[in-house]
Write a protein that holds these residues in place. Structure first.
Motif, PDB file in Angstrom:
ATOM      1  N   MET A   1       0.846  -1.177   0.000  1.00 29.08           N
ATOM      2  CA  MET A   1       0.000   0.000   0.000  1.00 29.08           C
ATOM      3  C   MET A   1       0.891   1.239   0.000  1.00 29.08           C
ATOM      4  N   SER A   2       0.616   2.147  -0.918  1.00 23.11           N
ATOM      5  CA  SER A   2       1.400   3.374  -0.996  1.00 23.11           C
ATOM      6  C   SER A   2       0.947   4.334   0.107  1.00 23.11           C
ATOM      7  N   SER A   3       1.737   5.356   0.355  1.00 22.18           N
ATOM      8  CA  SER A   3       1.442   6.294   1.441  1.00 22.18           C
ATOM      9  C   SER A   3       0.133   7.056   1.227  1.00 22.18           C
ATOM     10  N   GLY A   4      -0.324   7.210  -0.017  1.00 20.82           N
ATOM     11  CA  GLY A   4      -1.555   7.939  -0.299  1.00 20.82           C
ATOM     12  C   GLY A   4      -2.798   7.067  -0.247  1.00 20.82           C
ATOM     13  N   GLU A   5      -2.621   5.749  -0.214  1.00 18.08           N
ATOM     14  CA  GLU A   5      -3.755   4.832  -0.202  1.00 18.08           C
ATOM     15  C   GLU A   5      -4.334   4.671   1.186  1.00 18.08           C
ATOM     16  N   GLN A   6      -5.660   4.558   1.242  1.00 21.20           N
ATOM     17  CA  GLN A   6      -6.317   4.292   2.519  1.00 21.20           C
ATOM     18  C   GLN A   6      -6.395   2.777   2.719  1.00 21.20           C
ATOM     19  N   PRO A   7      -6.357   2.321   3.961  1.00 19.24           N
ATOM     20  CA  PRO A   7      -6.475   0.884   4.213  1.00 19.24           C
ATOM     21  C   PRO A   7      -7.872   0.389   3.839  1.00 19.24           C
ATOM     22  N   LYS A   8      -7.944  -0.848   3.379  1.00 20.04           N
ATOM     23  CA  LYS A   8      -9.222  -1.454   3.014  1.00 20.04           C
ATOM     24  C   LYS A   8      -9.795  -2.138   4.253  1.00 20.04           C
ATOM     25  N   LEU A   9     -10.750  -1.467   4.890  1.00 14.73           N
ATOM     26  CA  LEU A   9     -11.323  -1.946   6.147  1.00 14.73           C
ATOM     27  C   LEU A   9     -12.600  -2.755   5.949  1.00 14.73           C
ATOM     28  N   THR A  10     -13.130  -2.735   4.711  1.00 18.14           N
ATOM     29  CA  THR A  10     -14.379  -3.427   4.407  1.00 18.14           C
ATOM     30  C   THR A  10     -14.229  -4.202   3.105  1.00 18.14           C
ATOM     31  N   PRO A  11     -15.083  -5.211   2.878  1.00 19.77           N
ATOM     32  CA  PRO A  11     -15.001  -5.976   1.624  1.00 19.77           C
ATOM     33  C   PRO A  11     -15.295  -5.122   0.382  1.00 19.77           C
ATOM     34  N   TYR A  12     -16.282  -4.227   0.490  1.00 19.67           N
ATOM     35  CA  TYR A  12     -16.681  -3.363  -0.632  1.00 19.67           C
ATOM     36  C   TYR A  12     -15.807  -2.123  -0.652  1.00 19.67           C
ATOM     37  N   GLN A  13     -15.359  -1.734  -1.849  1.00 23.84           N
ATOM     38  CA  GLN A  13     -14.473  -0.577  -1.970  1.00 23.84           C
ATOM     39  C   GLN A  13     -14.989   0.475  -2.944  1.00 23.84           C
ATOM     40  N   GLY A  14     -16.289   0.444  -3.256  1.00 24.66           N
ATOM     41  CA  GLY A  14     -16.865   1.425  -4.168  1.00 24.66           C
ATOM     42  C   GLY A  14     -17.315   2.693  -3.456  1.00 24.66           C
ATOM     43  N   LYS A  15     -18.031   3.552  -4.183  1.00 30.02           N
ATOM     44  CA  LYS A  15     -18.456   4.845  -3.652  1.00 30.02           C
ATOM     45  C   LYS A  15     -19.932   4.883  -3.258  1.00 30.02           C
ATOM     46  N   LYS A  16     -20.675   3.819  -3.534  1.00 30.55           N
ATOM     47  CA  LYS A  16     -22.118   3.843  -3.279  1.00 30.55           C
ATOM     48  C   LYS A  16     -22.491   3.156  -1.972  1.00 30.55           C
ATOM     49  N   ARG A  17     -23.703   3.417  -1.546  1.00 30.75           N
ATOM     50  CA  ARG A  17     -24.258   2.779  -0.347  1.00 30.75           C
ATOM     51  C   ARG A  17     -24.603   1.333  -0.679  1.00 30.75           C
ATOM     52  N   VAL A  18     -24.301   0.423   0.227  1.00 32.42           N
ATOM     53  CA  VAL A  18     -24.573  -0.998   0.026  1.00 32.42           C
ATOM     54  C   VAL A  18     -25.195  -1.597   1.291  1.00 32.42           C
ATOM     55  N   PHE A  19     -25.570  -2.860   1.203  1.00 28.34           N
ATOM     56  CA  PHE A  19     -26.106  -3.605   2.331  1.00 28.34           C
ATOM     57  C   PHE A  19     -24.941  -4.264   3.064  1.00 28.34           C
ATOM     58  N   GLY A  20     -24.887  -4.123   4.380  1.00 30.56           N
ATOM     59  CA  GLY A  20     -23.792  -4.705   5.148  1.00 30.56           C
ATOM     60  C   GLY A  20     -24.272  -5.581   6.283  1.00 30.56           C
ATOM     61  N   GLU A  21     -23.445  -6.585   6.601  1.00 26.25           N
ATOM     62  CA  GLU A  21     -23.685  -7.447   7.752  1.00 26.25           C
ATOM     63  C   GLU A  21     -22.549  -7.222   8.738  1.00 26.25           C
ATOM     64  N   PHE A  22     -22.915  -7.011   9.996  1.00 30.40           N
ATOM     65  CA  PHE A  22     -21.968  -6.628  11.035  1.00 30.40           C
ATOM     66  C   PHE A  22     -21.978  -7.647  12.173  1.00 30.40           C
ATOM     67  N   ARG A  23     -20.831  -7.840  12.809  1.00 31.95           N
ATOM     68  CA  ARG A  23     -20.717  -8.668  14.015  1.00 31.95           C
ATOM     69  C   ARG A  23     -19.719  -8.004  14.949  1.00 31.95           C
ATOM     70  N   CYS A  24     -20.169  -7.652  16.142  1.00 28.32           N
ATOM     71  CA  CYS A  24     -19.304  -6.998  17.107  1.00 28.32           C
ATOM     72  C   CYS A  24     -18.280  -8.002  17.646  1.00 28.32           C
ATOM     73  N   PRO A  25     -16.989  -7.664  17.586  1.00 30.78           N
ATOM     74  CA  PRO A  25     -15.964  -8.595  18.069  1.00 30.78           C
ATOM     75  C   PRO A  25     -15.940  -8.726  19.601  1.00 30.78           C
ATOM     76  N   GLN A  26     -16.579  -7.787  20.300  1.00 33.68           N
ATOM     77  CA  GLN A  26     -16.573  -7.852  21.767  1.00 33.68           C
ATOM     78  C   GLN A  26     -17.751  -8.640  22.335  1.00 33.68           C
ATOM     79  N   CYS A  27     -18.961  -8.344  21.857  1.00 31.77           N
ATOM     80  CA  CYS A  27     -20.152  -8.986  22.444  1.00 31.77           C
ATOM     81  C   CYS A  27     -20.830  -9.984  21.497  1.00 31.77           C
ATOM     82  N   SER A  28     -20.342 -10.089  20.265  1.00 32.14           N
ATOM     83  CA  SER A  28     -20.879 -11.007  19.240  1.00 32.14           C
ATOM     84  C   SER A  28     -22.273 -10.619  18.748  1.00 32.14           C
ATOM     85  N   ARG A  29     -22.733  -9.411  19.062  1.00 26.96           N
ATOM     86  CA  ARG A  29     -24.018  -8.926  18.544  1.00 26.96           C
ATOM     87  C   ARG A  29     -23.922  -8.832  17.032  1.00 26.96           C
TER      88      ARG A  29
END
Length: 96
Positions: A1-29
């Motif tokens: 990753m170059s210094s100007g690139e942002q880290p990829k924190l999510t599977p989707y890397q586009g600019k639009k709103r999408v549907f996401g599934e979340f799981r809390c690593p602390q409480c498993s919610r």
């Protein structure tokens, strides 16, 4: 990753709103949201930590009415995108 690139924190890397599934690593919610964005998380209502989606997909109209409620209010105070924009991320957002 170059210094100007942002880290990829999510599977989707586009600019639009999408549907996401979340799981809390602390409480498993787990939760789902039609307001998921690239490299943006949502706050767990129990642990109050920012959680990134583990799965993201295009927004589609669901045949399963129990799965999502389009009239459900978006909890802007829990949304990293809203907090970054200083407004509701759904305003002016294209779902495509």
């Amino acid at each position: 990753m170059s210094s100007g690139e942002q880290p990829k924190l999510t599977p989707y890397q586009g600019k639009k709103r999408v549907f996401g599934e979340f799981r809390c690593p602390q409480c498993s919610r787990v939760w789902m949201s039609g307001n998921s964005w690239a490299n943006m998380g949502q706050q767990c209502t129990q642990c109050k930590i920012n959680v990134y989606p583990y799965k993201q997909m295009d927004l589609k109209k669901s045949d399963d009415a129990d799965k999502s409620d389009p009239l459900k209010a978006h909890l802007s105070h829990l949304c990293e995108k809203c907090n970054k924009l200083g407004r509701n991320c759904r305003v002016g957002a294209s779902p495509e």
